[in-house]
Each structure stands twice: as C-alpha cells, then as structure tokens.
Design a protein around this motif. Structure first.
Motif, short mmCIF file in Angstrom:
data_model
loop_
_atom_site.label_atom_id
_atom_site.label_comp_id
_atom_site.label_asym_id
_atom_site.label_seq_id
_atom_site.Cartn_x
_atom_site.Cartn_y
_atom_site.Cartn_z
N GLY A 2 -17.66 -8.15 15.33
CA GLY A 2 -17.85 -9.30 14.46
C GLY A 2 -16.68 -10.26 14.43
O GLY A 2 -16.71 -11.25 13.71
N TRP A 3 -15.64 -9.98 15.22
CA TRP A 3 -14.50 -10.88 15.34
C TRP A 3 -14.28 -11.20 16.81
O TRP A 3 -14.53 -10.34 17.67
CB TRP A 3 -13.23 -10.24 14.77
CG TRP A 3 -13.24 -10.09 13.29
CD1 TRP A 3 -12.97 -11.07 12.36
CD2 TRP A 3 -13.52 -8.91 12.55
NE1 TRP A 3 -13.09 -10.55 11.09
CE2 TRP A 3 -13.42 -9.22 11.17
CE3 TRP A 3 -13.87 -7.61 12.89
CZ2 TRP A 3 -13.64 -8.29 10.17
CZ3 TRP A 3 -14.08 -6.68 11.89
CH2 TRP A 3 -13.96 -7.02 10.55
N PRO A 4 -13.79 -12.40 17.12
CA PRO A 4 -13.45 -12.69 18.51
C PRO A 4 -12.45 -11.64 19.02
O PRO A 4 -11.48 -11.33 18.34
CB PRO A 4 -12.81 -14.08 18.44
CG PRO A 4 -13.32 -14.67 17.17
CD PRO A 4 -13.52 -13.52 16.22
N SER A 5 -12.74 -11.09 20.20
CA SER A 5 -11.91 -10.02 20.74
C SER A 5 -11.51 -10.33 22.18
O SER A 5 -12.30 -10.90 22.94
CB SER A 5 -12.65 -8.69 20.69
OG SER A 5 -12.93 -8.34 19.35
N PHE A 6 -10.32 -9.89 22.54
CA PHE A 6 -9.74 -10.16 23.84
C PHE A 6 -9.10 -8.88 24.37
O PHE A 6 -8.53 -8.11 23.60
CB PHE A 6 -8.67 -11.26 23.72
CG PHE A 6 -9.19 -12.51 23.06
CD1 PHE A 6 -9.71 -13.54 23.82
CD2 PHE A 6 -9.19 -12.64 21.67
CE1 PHE A 6 -10.22 -14.69 23.21
CE2 PHE A 6 -9.69 -13.78 21.05
CZ PHE A 6 -10.20 -14.80 21.83
N PHE A 7 -9.15 -8.66 25.70
CA PHE A 7 -8.55 -7.45 26.26
C PHE A 7 -7.11 -7.66 26.70
O PHE A 7 -6.42 -6.71 27.06
CB PHE A 7 -9.39 -6.87 27.40
CG PHE A 7 -9.52 -7.77 28.62
CD1 PHE A 7 -8.51 -7.86 29.55
CD2 PHE A 7 -10.67 -8.51 28.81
CE1 PHE A 7 -8.63 -8.68 30.67
CE2 PHE A 7 -10.81 -9.33 29.91
CZ PHE A 7 -9.78 -9.42 30.85
N ASP A 8 -6.62 -8.88 26.62
CA ASP A 8 -5.23 -9.18 26.95
C ASP A 8 -4.87 -10.49 26.26
O ASP A 8 -5.74 -11.17 25.72
CB ASP A 8 -5.04 -9.30 28.47
CG ASP A 8 -3.63 -8.95 28.92
OD1 ASP A 8 -2.73 -8.78 28.06
OD2 ASP A 8 -3.41 -8.84 30.13
N ALA A 9 -3.58 -10.82 26.28
CA ALA A 9 -3.08 -12.04 25.62
C ALA A 9 -1.99 -12.66 26.47
O ALA A 9 -1.43 -12.01 27.36
CB ALA A 9 -2.53 -11.69 24.25
N ASN A 10 -1.70 -13.92 26.20
CA ASN A 10 -0.50 -14.53 26.78
C ASN A 10 0.68 -13.89 26.06
O ASN A 10 0.98 -14.25 24.93
CB ASN A 10 -0.51 -16.05 26.57
CG ASN A 10 -1.57 -16.73 27.40
OD1 ASN A 10 -2.01 -16.21 28.42
ND2 ASN A 10 -2.01 -17.91 26.97
N LYS A 11 1.29 -12.92 26.70
CA LYS A 11 2.29 -12.07 26.04
C LYS A 11 3.44 -12.85 25.40
O LYS A 11 3.92 -12.47 24.34
CB LYS A 11 2.86 -11.03 27.02
CG LYS A 11 1.83 -10.06 27.57
CD LYS A 11 1.31 -9.12 26.51
CE LYS A 11 0.55 -7.96 27.05
NZ LYS A 11 -0.74 -8.23 27.62
#
Length: 139
Positions: free
Chosen positions: A66-75
């Motif tokens: 129910g929330w936007p989810s990401f498997f990685d990020a701009n560290k």
C-alpha cells in the motif's frame, strides 16, 4: 549531515501541512492512499520537500503493502538511522539533502538487492521521463 535547513513556517510555504507531518515529524500516511503507489511511468521519484532525486522508476516494484516501494535507491541521496518507535528496531531512511523522512527499509524485497524501501507517497513527487527535473533546494 543535511544541507538544507528551514523553519516549519518556511517549509509550509513549499509543502502541505500533511507532507510536513510525514517529512519532518515522521508521520506515516494511510496505506493505499497515495496515487504514486500505482505510478508505472518511466521517470524519477524526488523528495517532495527539496527535489533531490531519490529513486529512478526502474527501482520501483509493487510490494502489495500500500506504499510506493523500491528495491534500491540513489545511495548518495539517502541517509539512515535506527528507529525504535515500534519497539523492534527498524531502519528509517531520509533525504540526505533536507533530512525529510521518507520511510523504512526492510530485507524482504525482490532481487537483485532483497531490499524494500517502503516510502510514504506524500514524501515524494514524480517527474515523468522527458520532463525537466526541478532544481534541488540548496538553502
């Protein structure tokens, strides 16, 4: 160490009171309340407060939470800290530029990282591919 420091009044000229609550008081929005949860276009997800790019759309996945989810990020765009608000420790992450709270990262995401950056939609803005990115706030 965050780079942008503003008073509550200064932030409220740029973002809504609800966004301020999430970003700077670490509130959590209701699940399934953000239109960004269903955003599928190519582009970039930015901090709603300072415009720093946190995630390219290629990192987004449907976690079913129910929330936007990401498997990685701009560290370089995020910082982390331990959060004990729910007694069990969690890893909270925030924008490295303004310190705005984004969400929590968990170890139950998909390959290749196995991570799930679970983000408040109110803490993000989306810029579709082909549109210019807004300037990142520096003060």
């Amino acid at each position: 160490m965050t780079k942008v420091h503003k008073t509550r009044e200064e932030w409220l000229k740029l973002i809504s009171a609800e966004q301020y609550g999430v970003l700077f008081n670490e509130n959590t929005e209701r699940p399934f309340s953000s239109p960004l949860n269903d955003e599928k276009r190519k582009g970039h997800f930015l901090c709603a407060a300072c415009n720093q790019v946190l995630f390219p759309s290629e990192f987004k996945f449907n976690s079913g939470t129910g929330w936007p989810s990401f498997f990685d990020a701009n560290k370089e765009a995020i910082g982390t800290k331990r959060d004990f608000r729910l007694i069990l420790p969690r890893t909270e992450y925030h924008c490295s530029n303004c310190g705005g709270h984004q969400g929590h990262v968990f170890n139950d995401g998909p390959a290749p990282t196995g991570l799930r950056y679970c983000n408040n939609g109110l803490a993000l803005k989306f810029v579709p591919e082909g549109e210019p990115l807004p300037s990142v706030l520096t003060s």
